[in-house]
Motif scaffolding. Structure first.
Motif, mmCIF file in Angstrom:
data_model
loop_
_atom_site.group_PDB
_atom_site.id
_atom_site.type_symbol
_atom_site.label_atom_id
_atom_site.label_comp_id
_atom_site.label_asym_id
_atom_site.label_seq_id
_atom_site.Cartn_x
_atom_site.Cartn_y
_atom_site.Cartn_z
ATOM 1 N N ASP A 99 22.663 -21.469 -1.111
ATOM 2 C CA ASP A 99 21.251 -21.074 -1.157
ATOM 3 C C ASP A 99 20.291 -22.226 -0.831
ATOM 4 O O ASP A 99 19.137 -22.220 -1.266
ATOM 5 N N HIS A 100 20.784 -23.213 -0.096
ATOM 6 C CA HIS A 100 19.904 -24.305 0.357
ATOM 7 C C HIS A 100 20.193 -24.613 1.818
ATOM 8 O O HIS A 100 21.284 -24.356 2.316
ATOM 9 N N THR A 101 19.214 -25.182 2.469
ATOM 10 C CA THR A 101 19.422 -25.752 3.795
ATOM 11 C C THR A 101 19.684 -27.235 3.550
ATOM 12 O O THR A 101 18.917 -27.873 2.832
ATOM 13 N N ILE A 102 20.762 -27.756 4.109
ATOM 14 C CA ILE A 102 21.156 -29.124 3.747
ATOM 15 C C ILE A 102 21.368 -29.998 4.983
ATOM 16 O O ILE A 102 21.995 -29.562 5.951
ATOM 17 N N ILE A 103 20.827 -31.195 4.939
ATOM 18 C CA ILE A 103 21.220 -32.206 5.926
ATOM 19 C C ILE A 103 21.938 -33.297 5.153
ATOM 20 O O ILE A 103 21.404 -33.846 4.182
ATOM 21 N N LEU A 104 23.154 -33.582 5.575
ATOM 22 C CA LEU A 104 23.966 -34.582 4.875
ATOM 23 C C LEU A 104 24.380 -35.641 5.890
ATOM 24 O O LEU A 104 24.774 -35.306 6.999
ATOM 25 N N SER A 105 24.241 -36.896 5.536
ATOM 26 C CA SER A 105 24.686 -37.912 6.485
ATOM 27 C C SER A 105 25.994 -38.523 6.012
ATOM 28 O O SER A 105 26.299 -38.524 4.812
ATOM 29 N N ALA A 143 34.620 -31.261 6.698
ATOM 30 C CA ALA A 143 34.981 -30.504 5.497
ATOM 31 C C ALA A 143 33.785 -29.727 4.940
ATOM 32 O O ALA A 143 33.967 -28.683 4.323
ATOM 33 N N VAL A 144 32.579 -30.230 5.148
ATOM 34 C CA VAL A 144 31.432 -29.664 4.438
ATOM 35 C C VAL A 144 30.445 -28.909 5.335
ATOM 36 O O VAL A 144 29.819 -27.956 4.891
ATOM 37 N N CYS A 145 30.314 -29.329 6.603
ATOM 38 C CA CYS A 145 29.151 -28.883 7.394
ATOM 39 C C CYS A 145 29.440 -27.763 8.386
ATOM 40 O O CYS A 145 30.530 -27.659 8.933
ATOM 41 N N ASP A 146 28.403 -26.935 8.642
ATOM 42 C CA ASP A 146 28.503 -25.872 9.657
ATOM 43 C C ASP A 146 28.284 -26.443 11.048
ATOM 44 O O ASP A 146 28.844 -25.975 12.024
ATOM 45 N N LYS A 147 27.411 -27.427 11.117
ATOM 46 C CA LYS A 147 27.017 -28.007 12.405
ATOM 47 C C LYS A 147 27.124 -29.518 12.303
ATOM 48 O O LYS A 147 26.904 -30.077 11.230
ATOM 49 N N SER A 206 18.603 -24.282 11.139
ATOM 50 C CA SER A 206 18.122 -22.996 10.635
ATOM 51 C C SER A 206 18.334 -22.902 9.139
ATOM 52 O O SER A 206 19.152 -23.626 8.560
ATOM 53 N N GLU A 207 17.641 -21.917 8.570
ATOM 54 C CA GLU A 207 17.724 -21.714 7.123
ATOM 55 C C GLU A 207 19.177 -21.450 6.700
ATOM 56 O O GLU A 207 19.899 -20.710 7.370
ATOM 57 N N GLY A 208 19.588 -22.088 5.625
ATOM 58 C CA GLY A 208 20.913 -21.837 5.063
ATOM 59 C C GLY A 208 22.049 -22.609 5.709
ATOM 60 O O GLY A 208 23.195 -22.472 5.307
ATOM 61 N N GLU A 209 21.734 -23.423 6.716
ATOM 62 C CA GLU A 209 22.801 -24.186 7.362
ATOM 63 C C GLU A 209 23.057 -25.514 6.645
ATOM 64 O O GLU A 209 22.161 -26.080 6.044
ATOM 65 N N ILE A 210 24.282 -26.011 6.788
ATOM 66 C CA ILE A 210 24.582 -27.374 6.342
ATOM 67 C C ILE A 210 24.837 -28.188 7.602
ATOM 68 O O ILE A 210 25.770 -27.921 8.353
ATOM 69 N N LEU A 211 23.964 -29.149 7.825
ATOM 70 C CA LEU A 211 24.068 -29.973 9.028
ATOM 71 C C LEU A 211 24.629 -31.348 8.674
ATOM 72 O O LEU A 211 24.150 -32.000 7.739
ATOM 73 N N GLY A 212 25.626 -31.776 9.402
ATOM 74 C CA GLY A 212 26.207 -33.106 9.175
ATOM 75 C C GLY A 212 25.643 -34.079 10.190
ATOM 76 O O GLY A 212 25.678 -33.830 11.382
ATOM 77 N N PHE A 213 25.128 -35.165 9.678
ATOM 78 C CA PHE A 213 24.560 -36.196 10.529
ATOM 79 C C PHE A 213 25.560 -37.338 10.515
ATOM 80 O O PHE A 213 25.660 -38.086 9.550
ATOM 81 N N LEU A 214 26.349 -37.434 11.591
ATOM 82 C CA LEU A 214 27.501 -38.322 11.599
ATOM 83 C C LEU A 214 27.261 -39.520 12.512
ATOM 84 O O LEU A 214 26.809 -39.357 13.645
ATOM 85 N N GLY A 215 27.551 -40.706 12.012
ATOM 86 C CA GLY A 215 27.401 -41.886 12.869
ATOM 87 C C GLY A 215 27.840 -43.136 12.138
ATOM 88 O O GLY A 215 27.859 -43.165 10.905
ATOM 89 N N ARG A 265 28.926 -27.899 -1.045
ATOM 90 C CA ARG A 265 29.199 -26.603 -0.403
ATOM 91 C C ARG A 265 28.621 -25.449 -1.225
ATOM 92 O O ARG A 265 28.083 -24.490 -0.694
ATOM 93 N N ASP A 266 28.714 -25.566 -2.567
ATOM 94 C CA ASP A 266 28.121 -24.537 -3.442
ATOM 95 C C ASP A 266 26.613 -24.482 -3.248
ATOM 96 O O ASP A 266 26.030 -23.417 -3.132
ATOM 97 N N LEU A 267 25.989 -25.662 -3.242
ATOM 98 C CA LEU A 267 24.525 -25.720 -3.065
ATOM 99 C C LEU A 267 24.143 -25.154 -1.698
ATOM 100 O O LEU A 267 23.063 -24.591 -1.528
ATOM 101 N N GLY A 268 25.044 -25.280 -0.729
ATOM 102 C CA GLY A 268 24.786 -24.795 0.626
ATOM 103 C C GLY A 268 24.629 -23.279 0.691
ATOM 104 O O GLY A 268 24.093 -22.753 1.660
#
Ligand code: ADP
Ligand code: MG
Length: 319
Positions: free
Chosen positions: A180-186, A195-199, A25-34, A175-178
């Protein structure tokens, strides 16, 4: 906001992605872990339109990447695993070059100045990129991703190769960019996504193995539960009673702890203490002790990447 549906991708004979679906969703920080080779970069390259999938779809703000690639690319800022830096340019010249390449329609000087302030590289604007530290180069890569004010940022292992201090700085920046951005971080680091992600989505061998909110995953009451339990009664009876309780996925026999009393660990997908109590009372078995054991996200991640979870449970688990 971002909908990824049934993505599959095979490189020659290597199935890198197998039916991957998720949404954010908009504004979330998603962590793609693997772990390495899980399929993180492949997924990101498909979401950003740099690679085509064999099947499946990616939709960003209602637009399909295959149908409207140019419009979708404008909404995304991408920091690939190897940032596309031109080492002989100064930071400023490079950002101007990328600004023009991306055909950004904003006042160039002001826009670049604002980004440099946001990612804290104003003091190195006139330096040649190859002379910068890895931490600064990564921030220049982030600055490039921010050109054109995209609302979605896709960051592929943004802290790899940085020293601990630089890692903390980049995480703070993300986290600051998060805000006002939607972020996917791997990342291949559990601590980083925590430490960084909501999901968090855990990917392994091209498949999603688990997903959930970071907050749900870090306290004891997560879906993967473990109990240490001591019961008086016939060993086999106790074992089969525990195995039959709804939600129990594994029962391990630890051994006889006192005469006629047996210790077991019970793994379950939810809190089964009451069910066990009632089942034991019905069959006249006496529970002498029942103790919940914290299952950390680290345990879950380790069991997934070492393959234990796949054998026990072929379904996607909600952590
Ligand atoms: P991750 O980013 O999680 O480390 P990748 O998406 O890079 O994983 O890779 C997933 C799998 O696909 C790995 O087995 C990798 O070796 C393979 N792979 C990635 N890129 C290519 C390619 N261009 N050609 C062939 N195989 C590839
Ligand atoms: Mg990768």
């Amino acid at each position: 906001m971002i909908k990824v549906k049934n993505l599959s991708k095979t490189y020659v004979k290597n199935k890198a992605l197998d039916n991957v679906s998720f949404s954010i969703s908009e504004g979330e920080i998603l962590g793609f872990l693997g772990p390495n080779g899980a399929g993180k970069s492949t997924t990101m390259n498909i979401i950003t339109g740099y690679l085509s999938s064999d099947s499946g779809s990616v939709e960003i703000n209602g637009k399909d990447i295959m149908e409207e690639p140019a419009a979708v690319k404008k909404m995304i800022g991408y920091l690939p695993e190897q940032p596309p830096l031109y080492n002989d340019m100064t930071v400023e010249k490079y950002l101007e070059f990328m600004f023009k390449l991306k055909k950004v329609r904003l006042p160039m000087k002001e826009h670049i100045s604002k980004i440099c302030e946001d990612v804290k590289i104003s003091d190195v604007r006139n330096r040649i990129i190859k002379n910068l530290s890895k931490g600064y180069r990564q921030r220049v890569g982030l600055a490039q991703a921010l050109l054109g004010d995209p609302k979605v940022l896709i960051l592929d292992e943004p802290t790899v190769g940085l020293d601990p201090e630089q890692i903390i700085e980049i995480r703070r920046l993300i986290r600051d960019l998060g805000k006002d951005h939607t972020i996917i971080l791997s990342s291949h680091l559990l601590s980083e996504v925590q430490a960084v992600c909501d999901k968090i989505i855990i990917i392994n061998h091209g498949k999603i193995a688990a997903q959930g909110l970071t907050s749900d995953m870090t306290h004891t009451g997560s879906a993967t539960h473990r109990l240490d339990i001591i019961v008086e009664g016939r060993r086999q009876t106790v074992h089969s009673l525990l195995s039959k309780v709804d939600g129990v996925v594994a029962v391990n026999d630890i051994g006889e702890c006192e005469k006629g009393c047996f210790e077991f660990t019970v793994e379950s997908s939810r809190d089964v203490r009451r069910l066990i109590f009632r089942a034991a009372a019905k069959t006249d078995l006496c529970i002498l002790s029942m103790k919940p054991v914290a299952v950390s996200l680290e345990d879950t991640y380790l069991s997934i990447i070492t393959g234990k979870a796949e054998e026990e449970n072929n379904n996607v688990s909600d952590i």
